[in-house]
Design a protein around this motif. Structure first.
Motif, PDB file in Angstrom:
ATOM      1  N   GLY A  61       3.364   4.908   3.170  1.00 26.94           N
ATOM      2  CA  GLY A  61       4.174   4.218   2.093  1.00 26.94           C
ATOM      3  C   GLY A  61       5.176   4.715   1.347  1.00 26.94           C
ATOM      4  O   GLY A  61       6.309   4.139   0.991  1.00 26.94           O
ATOM      5  N   GLY A  81      -1.328   3.045  10.271  1.00 30.74           N
ATOM      6  CA  GLY A  81      -0.443   2.189  10.224  1.00 30.74           C
ATOM      7  C   GLY A  81       0.946   2.532  10.967  1.00 30.74           C
ATOM      8  O   GLY A  81       1.664   3.589  10.671  1.00 30.74           O
ATOM      9  N   HIS A  83       3.995   2.054  10.670  1.00 28.07           N
ATOM     10  CA  HIS A  83       5.227   1.475   9.854  1.00 28.07           C
ATOM     11  C   HIS A  83       6.884   1.850  10.528  1.00 28.07           C
ATOM     12  O   HIS A  83       6.850   2.938  10.786  1.00 28.07           O
ATOM     13  CB  HIS A  83       5.014   2.301   8.765  1.00 28.07           C
ATOM     14  N   ASP A 115      -4.628  -2.511  13.005  1.00 25.68           N
ATOM     15  CA  ASP A 115      -3.562  -1.596  12.330  1.00 25.68           C
ATOM     16  C   ASP A 115      -3.385  -1.909  10.948  1.00 25.68           C
ATOM     17  O   ASP A 115      -2.814  -3.206  10.525  1.00 25.68           O
ATOM     18  CB  ASP A 115      -2.012  -1.987  13.469  1.00 25.68           C
ATOM     19  N   ASP A 117      -0.855  -1.175   9.127  1.00 22.22           N
ATOM     20  CA  ASP A 117       0.506  -2.133   8.856  1.00 22.22           C
ATOM     21  C   ASP A 117       0.550  -3.371   9.231  1.00 22.22           C
ATOM     22  O   ASP A 117       1.436  -4.114   8.533  1.00 22.22           O
ATOM     23  CB  ASP A 117       1.528  -1.169   9.734  1.00 22.22           C
ATOM     24  N   ARG A 120       0.945  -6.118   6.199  1.00 22.03           N
ATOM     25  CA  ARG A 120       2.317  -6.435   5.687  1.00 22.03           C
ATOM     26  C   ARG A 120       2.740  -7.785   6.070  1.00 22.03           C
ATOM     27  O   ARG A 120       3.647  -8.394   5.529  1.00 22.03           O
ATOM     28  CB  ARG A 120       3.273  -5.235   5.655  1.00 22.03           C
ATOM     29  N   GLY A 394      11.170  -2.768  10.400  1.00 23.95           N
ATOM     30  CA  GLY A 394      10.160  -3.475  10.206  1.00 23.95           C
ATOM     31  C   GLY A 394      10.525  -4.714  10.655  1.00 23.95           C
ATOM     32  O   GLY A 394       9.353  -5.733  10.858  1.00 23.95           O
ATOM     33  N   ARG A 397       9.106  -5.537  13.950  1.00 24.22           N
ATOM     34  CA  ARG A 397       7.912  -5.842  14.064  1.00 24.22           C
ATOM     35  C   ARG A 397       7.368  -7.216  13.529  1.00 24.22           C
ATOM     36  O   ARG A 397       6.595  -7.709  14.403  1.00 24.22           O
ATOM     37  CB  ARG A 397       6.933  -4.785  13.370  1.00 24.22           C
TER      38      ARG A 397
END
Length: 664
Positions: A61, A81, A83, A115, A117, A120, A394, A397
């Motif tokens: 992060g 993750g 990211h 995962d 990530d 989020r 992001g 994703r």
């Protein structure tokens, strides 16, 4: 590997970089990475994500700390993750001859790996359990088919990669310190801009030498007796600029520049896309600024630098200078890693220009179709990128992985003309809804119901269903023809929910667009967005009978809060007559006193309540003073703490809660 050092020497000889995928268990991948990097000093390696106990690493992060620095090795531990923003940003920090080690589960199991990530993209962490990631499935497919990707899977023999060959890559700086013709041209424009006191914007992808050029510019200007200051999102982000300047170059943080206003002939602004647009514009008004940044969306404010800042700068300084650099400076133009990262993250996604005429065809597009047609995926993501100034990798994703996301497209002759990206929200259970109302829980997502309940004082909002329009965009070549309104009309017929909703920076143009399409304003944010400089507006269109019954009531309650704060309706939008609901005001006041509701949002209700009702227990003199001062429009807790002798703003709010509790 038979000759890993020799392979690395060949990469450096060619000025190229490679991606090595280490696929297996978490322990196996980390152990293999350690062995491969054993001969290199720790300072030459950036390890993102979990690492062995004796290895220095950076949490996923905090990937932004890698910007502005250069490494020989990059370890990206996808077990922490995948990211997308971190992968895009860190890839640009890898020097020529470097290797990106991607640690991941076995490729066949990676799309179903739990995962971190993915958390989020869901409201509650447990909702990520059992999800399959189409984003990872696409990434695995691209990795398997790229001829330059090296793959070492646990339990399999690793075949030595073919030794790359080609002419040597050499960088030789000229007398000015420039590495190529584009840099020489950019340096001349930077110096000319400084001499003529006109702003300049220097843009390029990572690795083109933008920071080095700022350093060279600073050295020339300082040598000529100019006062030069340097700013960036952080001192680390400015390190490369200072390294290329052989004279003392003072660094001043952006907020300190605004507060202290130090004198300068020229202000150099590096990594400008990671600085809020309103701050950049203020600096541009006060100084002769030379801005340098990438325009890809993994650096801070994303495309705000291109879509919001540069047009605003042009309004201040028509014809400002702009320079773009294409030629890499830190690796060879033949480097295969950069184009691979661009494909993985759709960083070069482009929306083709649709035909000017033809019948519009609208339909939902499933993720399976996007995965099967990467050309269409790139077109769609390119179109969505045009719609918003904070688009990042992001968001790709989110498009492919987030539960509750849906995509509608309008085509003209098989070319996407317009797109709408929606997210399902609301219909939360009663316990969670109560915790949100009280300020005890803030789950991810569910922007509309959470904000309406917690900030708007509409306790019933969390129980209703919403389809939030996160993006709606029409290709620039087809705008001003009513296509966006046609797409909204189609969505109204297609969706089954209580409300269609949207949240956006409250510009006059957008407020008029949404109002003209039947959406009604129900909330305005208290503070301006860091990028747009505008407060957020929330607007709803009722799609069910219960929504049609509630929306006029919610608007009247919102009108009452606006009127209590002395705030006019934005852009002259018509609002119904205010309605003061004493029962709702009482509930907001009680739960402000007993729980964690927000002072700024509840201040209108608190003011009305204390004016109408006497306290049930006597207030002390200090409490009376605090209540009177804190409920004044625009009162700031930090300022009240200084004036009334409290330890800080938290102490003020805590004391105010205790005072309001005396009314019950």
């Amino acid at each position: 590997m038979t000759d890993w050092p020799g392979f690395r020497r060949c990469l450096l000889h060619l000025g190229e970089r490679r991606l090595l995928v280490l696929a297996g268990s978490a322990d196996w991948t980390q152990a293999r990475a350690q062995r491969l990097l054993a001969g290199d000093p720790a300072s030459t390696t950036l390890w993102l994500g979990d690492a062995p106990a004796d290895v220095s690493h950076c949490p996923m992060g905090k990937y932004h700390t890698a910007l502005g620095r250069e490494y020989r090795n990059l370890v990206f531990n996808a077990y922490s993750g995948l990211h997308p923003d971190a992968l895009g940003a860190a890839g640009g920090a890898l020097a020529a001859g470097g290797v990106l080690l991607l640690l991941c589960p076995p490729l066949e199991h990676w799309p179903t790996f739990a995962d971190p990530d993915l958390r989020r993209y869901v409201a509650l962490p447990e909702q990520a359990e059992g999800l399959t990631s189409p984003f990872v499935a696409r990434l695995v497919s691209l990795l398997r088919t790229d001829p330059h990707v090296l793959l070492w899977q646990q339990g399999e023999t690793f075949l030595p990669p073919p030794v790359p060959s080609g002419p040597p890559w050499r960088l030789r700086a000229d007398a000015r310190g420039c590495l190529n013709g584009q840099q020489r041209h950019a340096l001349a424009r930077l110096l000319h801009s400084a001499r003529t006191h006109r702003p300049l914007v220097l843009t390029a992808d990572r690795g083109r030498g933008k920071s080095s050029l700022l350093g060279l510019t600073a050295e020339r200007l300082l040598g000529a007796g100019k006062r030069v200051l340097l700013t960036a999102p952080s001192p680390g982000a400015a390190a490369q600029v200072q390294a290329r300047c052989n004279r003392p170059l003072p660094f001043v943080a952006p907020d300190a520049l605004l507060a202290q206003r130090p004198r300068a002939d020229v202000l150099l602004v590096d990594e400008a896309a990671a600085i809020p647009v309103p701050m950049l514009l203020t600096l541009a008004r006060r100084y002769c600024c030379l801005f340098a940044s990438t325009e890809h969306g993994y650096e801070g404010t994303g495309l705000g630098f291109a879509l919001k800042f540069q047009p605003a700068l042009a309004a201040l300084y028509p014809g400002f200078f702009k320079v773009h650099i294409d030629t890499p400076a830190r690796w060879s133009p033949d480097d295969p890693l950069e184009p691979l990262l661009f494909r993985l993250l759709a960083l070069n996604a482009d929306a083709p220009t649709p035909p000017a005429t033809g019948t519009l065809r609208m339909a939902w597009v499933e993720r399976a179709r996007l995965l099967a047609d990467d050309v269409l995926l790139q077109q769609v993501f390119g179109l969505l990128t045009l719609a918003h100034y904070q688009t990042r990798p992001g968001d790709l994703r989110q498009l492919l992985d987030a539960p509750g996301v849906s995509l509608a497209l309008a085509w003209r002759r098989d070319v996407p003309v317009a797109a709408a990206l929606l997210l399902r929200e609301g219909e939360l259970d009663a316990v969670l809804a109560e915790h949100i109302w009280r300020g005890q829980r803030r789950p991810r997502g569910h922007l509309l119901p959470q904000s309406l309940a917690f900030h708007g004082g509409l306790g019933e909002a969390c129980g209703l269903g919403y389809q939030r329009i996160m993006r709606i965009v029409v290709h620039p070549a087809c705008q001003q023809a009513g296509i966006g309104s046609q797409l909204l009309g189609w969505l109204k017929q297609e969706l089954s929910t209580d409300f269609l909703g949207t949240s956006f920076g409250a510009s006059a143009e957008l407020l008029a667009f949404w109002h003209g399409n039947g959406f009604r304003l129900v909330r305005m944010g208290q503070a301006a967005d860091a990028v747009s400089g505008l407060p957020a507006a929330m607007m709803l269109w009722p799609a069910s009978d219960r929504a049609r019954a509630l929306l006029p009531l919610w608007q009247r309650l919102f009108s009452a809060d606006l009127a209590s704060e002395g705030r006019p309706a934005p852009n002259g939008l018509p609002l119904p007559a205010p309605l003061v609901d004493d029962g709702r005001d009482r509930q907001r006041a009680r739960d402000f006193a007993c729980y964690h509701r927000d002072l700024y949002a509840d201040r209108p209700a608190l003011r009305r309540f204390v004016e109408r009702h006497p306290p049930q227990r006597p207030l002390t003199g200090q409490q009376q003073t605090l209540v009177q001062a804190a409920l004044v429009q625009g009162a700031e807790p930090a300022q009240l703490a200084r004036e009334l002798g409290y330890a800080g703003q938290k102490s003020v709010v805590s004391a105010l809660r205790q005072a309001v509790a005396c009314y019950f």
